[in-house]
Design a protein around this motif. Structure first.
Motif, PDB file in Angstrom:
ATOM      1  N   HIS A   4       0.838  -1.023   0.114  1.00  0.00           N
ATOM      2  CA  HIS A   4       0.056  -0.139  -0.169  1.00  0.00           C
ATOM      3  C   HIS A   4       0.867   1.152  -0.131  1.00  0.00           C
ATOM      4  CE1 HIS A   4      -2.238   3.390   1.256  1.00  0.00           C
ATOM      5  NE2 HIS A   4      -1.474   3.311   2.689  1.00  0.00           N
ATOM      6  N   HIS A   5       0.923   2.038  -1.170  1.00  0.00           N
ATOM      7  CA  HIS A   5       1.569   3.233  -1.206  1.00  0.00           C
ATOM      8  C   HIS A   5       0.914   4.484  -0.662  1.00  0.00           C
ATOM      9  CE1 HIS A   5       4.633   1.152  -3.358  1.00  0.00           C
ATOM     10  NE2 HIS A   5       3.931   0.554  -4.160  1.00  0.00           N
ATOM     11  N   ASP A   6       1.638   5.399  -0.194  1.00  0.00           N
ATOM     12  CA  ASP A   6       1.061   6.735   0.181  1.00  0.00           C
ATOM     13  C   ASP A   6       0.328   7.470  -0.909  1.00  0.00           C
ATOM     14  OD1 ASP A   6       3.622   7.651   2.762  1.00  0.00           O
ATOM     15  OD2 ASP A   6       1.696   6.590   2.992  1.00  0.00           O
ATOM     16  N   LEU A   7      -0.391   8.187  -0.621  1.00  0.00           N
ATOM     17  CA  LEU A   7      -1.249   8.825  -1.463  1.00  0.00           C
ATOM     18  C   LEU A   7      -0.212  10.047  -2.078  1.00  0.00           C
ATOM     19  CD1 LEU A   7      -4.601   9.096   0.045  1.00  0.00           C
ATOM     20  CD2 LEU A   7      -4.106   7.663  -1.952  1.00  0.00           C
ATOM     21  N   PRO A   8      -0.059  10.507  -3.244  1.00  0.00           N
ATOM     22  CA  PRO A   8       0.814  11.510  -3.531  1.00  0.00           C
ATOM     23  C   PRO A   8       0.182  12.850  -3.094  1.00  0.00           C
ATOM     24  CG  PRO A   8      -0.260  10.657  -5.504  1.00  0.00           C
ATOM     25  CD  PRO A   8      -0.571   9.764  -4.512  1.00  0.00           C
ATOM     26  N   ARG A   9       0.808  13.885  -2.419  1.00  0.00           N
ATOM     27  CA  ARG A   9      -0.005  15.009  -2.128  1.00  0.00           C
ATOM     28  C   ARG A   9       0.517  16.107  -3.195  1.00  0.00           C
ATOM     29  NH1 ARG A   9      -0.496  18.003   3.344  1.00  0.00           N
ATOM     30  NH2 ARG A   9      -0.692  15.891   4.055  1.00  0.00           N
ATOM     31  N   GLN A  10      -0.536  16.494  -3.682  1.00  0.00           N
ATOM     32  CA  GLN A  10      -0.494  17.484  -4.854  1.00  0.00           C
ATOM     33  C   GLN A  10       0.188  18.679  -4.250  1.00  0.00           C
ATOM     34  OE1 GLN A  10      -4.210  17.875  -6.949  1.00  0.00           O
ATOM     35  NE2 GLN A  10      -3.264  18.393  -8.702  1.00  0.00           N
ATOM     36  N   GLN A 122      -8.795   3.868   4.956  1.00  0.00           N
ATOM     37  CA  GLN A 122      -7.875   4.035   6.308  1.00  0.00           C
ATOM     38  C   GLN A 122      -6.534   4.804   5.806  1.00  0.00           C
ATOM     39  OE1 GLN A 122      -8.874   2.963   9.175  1.00  0.00           O
ATOM     40  NE2 GLN A 122      -7.044   3.570  10.248  1.00  0.00           N
ATOM     41  N   PRO A 123      -6.002   4.265   4.560  1.00  0.00           N
ATOM     42  CA  PRO A 123      -4.732   5.151   4.149  1.00  0.00           C
ATOM     43  C   PRO A 123      -4.854   6.632   4.425  1.00  0.00           C
ATOM     44  CG  PRO A 123      -4.887   3.309   2.909  1.00  0.00           C
ATOM     45  CD  PRO A 123      -6.247   3.310   3.535  1.00  0.00           C
ATOM     46  N   PHE A 124      -6.041   7.172   3.997  1.00  0.00           N
ATOM     47  CA  PHE A 124      -6.278   8.559   4.113  1.00  0.00           C
ATOM     48  C   PHE A 124      -6.196   9.089   5.420  1.00  0.00           C
ATOM     49  CE2 PHE A 124      -9.281  11.999   4.650  1.00  0.00           C
ATOM     50  CZ  PHE A 124      -8.707  13.132   3.901  1.00  0.00           C
ATOM     51  N   PHE A 125      -6.739   8.526   6.378  1.00  0.00           N
ATOM     52  CA  PHE A 125      -6.777   8.897   7.730  1.00  0.00           C
ATOM     53  C   PHE A 125      -5.587   9.014   8.462  1.00  0.00           C
ATOM     54  CE2 PHE A 125     -11.217   8.189   6.849  1.00  0.00           C
ATOM     55  CZ  PHE A 125     -11.700   9.502   6.968  1.00  0.00           C
ATOM     56  N   THR A 361       1.500  -5.620   2.732  1.00  0.00           N
ATOM     57  CA  THR A 361       2.477  -5.044   3.362  1.00  0.00           C
ATOM     58  C   THR A 361       2.336  -3.429   3.369  1.00  0.00           C
ATOM     59  OG1 THR A 361       4.188  -6.352   1.915  1.00  0.00           O
ATOM     60  CG2 THR A 361       5.035  -4.399   3.056  1.00  0.00           C
ATOM     61  N   TYR A 362       2.438  -2.944   4.610  1.00  0.00           N
ATOM     62  CA  TYR A 362       2.079  -1.488   4.825  1.00  0.00           C
ATOM     63  C   TYR A 362       2.976  -0.697   3.995  1.00  0.00           C
ATOM     64  CZ  TYR A 362      -1.211  -2.895   8.510  1.00  0.00           C
ATOM     65  OH  TYR A 362      -2.390  -3.194   9.225  1.00  0.00           O
ATOM     66  N   ALA A 363       2.654   0.628   3.816  1.00  0.00           N
ATOM     67  CA  ALA A 363       3.622   1.529   3.356  1.00  0.00           C
ATOM     68  C   ALA A 363       4.852   1.875   4.132  1.00  0.00           C
ATOM     69  CB  ALA A 363       3.029   2.888   2.975  1.00  0.00           C
ATOM     70  N   GLY A 364       5.855   1.787   3.592  1.00  0.00           N
ATOM     71  CA  GLY A 364       7.158   2.085   4.364  1.00  0.00           C
ATOM     72  C   GLY A 364       7.852   0.741   5.101  1.00  0.00           C
ATOM     73  N   TYR A 403      -8.088  -1.472   3.406  1.00  0.00           N
ATOM     74  CA  TYR A 403      -7.019  -1.400   2.524  1.00  0.00           C
ATOM     75  C   TYR A 403      -7.162  -2.181   1.504  1.00  0.00           C
ATOM     76  CZ  TYR A 403      -4.374   0.464   6.748  1.00  0.00           C
ATOM     77  OH  TYR A 403      -4.101   1.226   7.944  1.00  0.00           O
ATOM     78  N   PRO A 404      -6.295  -1.726   0.436  1.00  0.00           N
ATOM     79  CA  PRO A 404      -6.658  -2.631  -0.903  1.00  0.00           C
ATOM     80  C   PRO A 404      -5.812  -4.029  -0.954  1.00  0.00           C
ATOM     81  CG  PRO A 404      -4.839  -0.601  -1.078  1.00  0.00           C
ATOM     82  CD  PRO A 404      -5.165  -0.434   0.023  1.00  0.00           C
TER      83      PRO A 404
END
Length: 591
Positions: A4-10, A122-125, A361-364, A403-404
């Protein structure tokens, strides 16, 4: 292993103005009649105000030439009074319509923002703090409302008033108009320079407000822990430091705002000085009348407001754009848990969840939280245990579609979850987490949270099954007792059983209990297990626990270690496994 990757912050600066306006454009389109009526009233007010200097000019010219009569002055006075009354009525009209629209816009934006946040996964929060989201829903929305309310009013008012006043001034003397407007380029240049700096500084202020809000929220939530460790003074100092940073940021913004207004006023007064000097000479030479000069002075005073409004509007617009960018950044986020073309969920009295070589696998993270999980969760009581961090809670989150997961790893009723609606899956699962969530409401409302239409008989039956009915009735107001913020009036075990009663009341085909009986004593624990089994016959129950007395009721127990299933079977069969045997012996010794 899938991650699961972090969302790209625009980057806020890359968002076009068109994209920002697209957020509010539908609201403007829907309420265009209201806006049209408000702006018509505003424009009429401006033109009525421009008539008053004409009446004054007629009166002054009549008096200076000696042709004025009491009847003429009375007629002009009545006209001025009539215009003033019309201005008052129409001014109320445009304020009600336009400022009212800005409040409607704020409400609709807040609703859209709130709905969007509720749909996020969940990744958003994990990336956005509660304080940051609260700042978006308060300060940022208020700033956008101000820009779309008084900002629009000031813009239209300034454009109409300045255009009309310039027209009347040119009609009196084009040369004098040019002289009076000579300082105007100074205002334009200063506004352009200061507006760019204002955007950057206001953005920093909003971020500092988010930090301040989040710190206050976290402090209040953990107030008992802070008092237990006597950290009140330490928290005060940290809060004061954040507040000082926020004030310094606001002072920098106020410095720019404080420069815009004096510069606009200075430009207007310099223009007035030039008018008095050159305009007075024209009157002395007889090239314009005294009445025309007085009217010209009045129009120039009317032009000073648009000059001042330039700085004010620039401030409002820059702040509004900054806040709209921040809101856009939230609205632009999309859930990571993707769903392909959805198909109807196959029905049935019983539901089955299947994991086929499931990994996550969690991001990072350098190691997978789950790997090679092959498991079926069907009717009956399935137990699960394992060391802390073995992946039990992660599996629950995947089953709840928080999670995806890649295609071909997780199936519900034989269908890949990525082709099913998340709502269809979640509506069939009741969940009780490790940290029970309760609200500052009555006990009955907390239990009925998943089924607001439930009757009191159903609520009480669910509480009896969760072995908490007697303790609820011991409260002064029974089921109508308020339990305080985050359930401060309840013990840990009571909160767990209240959350369990909520899940039992939902009566869904599948129940997941993630170590939610850890704060319950042994005797109550057995009552709870009996209540679960009596109400959930024929349903699918996944019970995660470290307590042998709970697990031994399961038809099958799954043992996890480092994200993998290392063994499974009934209680007696797992005693050959070292970890499970040690856990059993230790709990027997404790007993």
């Amino acid at each position: 292993m899938p991650r699961h990757h972090d969302l790209p912050r625009q980057d806020e600066q890359t968002v076009s103005i068109g994209s920002l306006l697209a957020i509010i454009r539908p609201i403007f389109r829907h309420h265009w009649p209201r806006l049209l009526g408000g702006f018509v009233a505003l424009v009429v007010v401006d033109f009525l105000q421009l008539l008053i200097p004409r009446f004054v000019k007629s009166a002054v010219d009549g008096l200076s030439s000696g042709i004025a009569t009491p009847q003429l002055l009375l007629r002009l006075s009545l006209l001025v009074c009539l215009v003033a009354i019309l201005v008052a009525v129409l001014r109320f009209t445009w304020r009600f319509l336009i400022i009212g629209f800005s409040r409607i816009l704020e409400k609709k934006l807040r609703d859209r923002l709130f709905d969007h946040i509720l749909r996020m996964d969940q990744p958003f929060f994990e990336r956005w703090t509660i304080g940051d989201l609260m700042a978006h829903a308060s300060n940022d929305l208020a700033t956008v409302q101000m820009a779309c309310g008084m900002g629009l009013v000031a813009t239209v008012d300034a454009l109409v008033m300045s255009s009309a006043a310039l027209g009347f001034m040119v009609a009196i003397s084009a040369k004098l108009t040019l002289i009076a407007l000579l300082p105007m380029p100074v205002l334009i240049v200063c506004t352009r320079i200061l507006s760019g700096r204002l955007h950057h500084r206001f953005n920093l202020v909003q971020e500092q407000f988010s930090l301040l809000t989040e710190f206050a929220r976290a402090t209040l939530v953990s107030i008992r822990l802070i008092k237990a460790y006597t950290l009140e003074r330490f928290q005060e100092q940290r809060f004061a430091a954040l507040g000082e940073t926020y004030v310094r940021g606001n002072l920098k913004v106020a410095t720019i705002q404080g420069l815009l207004f004096p510069i606009a006023t200075l430009v207007g007064n310099v223009g007035m000085l030039l008018l008095l000097y050159y305009g007075g000479a024209l009157v002395i030479e007889g090239r314009i009348t005294i009445g025309s000069f007085v009217a010209f002075v009045s129009y120039l005073y009317m032009l000073i407001w648009p000059m001042m409004a330039v700085g004010w509007v620039a401030n409002l617009v820059q702040r509004g754009i900054t806040s709209l960018r921040r809101i856009h950044r939230v609205l632009d986020q999309q859930p990571v848990v993707s769903v392909g073309p959805t198909i109807p969920l196959p029905g049935g009295a019983q539901y089955l969840y299947s994991c086929r070589n499931l990994g996550f696998t969690y991001a990072g993270a350098s190691h997978p939280a789950l790997a090679g999980i092959n498991l079926e969760i069907g009717p009956g009581l399935l137990g699960m245990t394992g060391r802390t961090g073995s992946g039990k809670s992660t599996l629950c989150k995947l089953l709840l579609r928080l999670y995806p997961v890649p295609d071909g790893m997780l199936f519900f009723q034989g269908v890949d979850v990525n082709h099913l609606s998340q709502a269809d899956i979640r509506e069939r699962i009741a969940y009780v987490g490790q940290e029970p969530v309760v609200f500052a409401d009555t006990i009955a409302a907390n239990i009925a949270f998943g089924r607001p239409e439930a009757t009191m008989e159903e609520i009480e039956a669910a509480a009896r099954a969760a072995a908490i009915d007697g303790e609820i009735r011991a409260f002064n107001e029974g089921y109508q007792s308020m339990i305080g913020e985050r359930g401060v009036k309840l013990s840990g075990g009571q909160r767990q059983r209240l959350a369990l009663a909520r899940a039992l009341l939902c009566d869904r085909p599948m129940l997941i209990i993630d170590d939610a009986l850890s704060a319950i004593d042994v005797e109550t624990e057995q009552q709870v297990i009996r209540g679960i089994l009596s109400r959930l016959a024929g349903k699918s129950v996944l019970l995660i626990s470290h307590r042998v007395n709970v697990l031994r009721h399961a038809e099958r127990i799954v043992l996890l270690d480092q994200g993998r299933i290392v063994d499974q079977g009934r209680h007696e069969q797992l005693l050959i496994h070292s970890f499970y045997r040690v856990m059993v012996e230790k709990q027997r010794g404790d007993a």
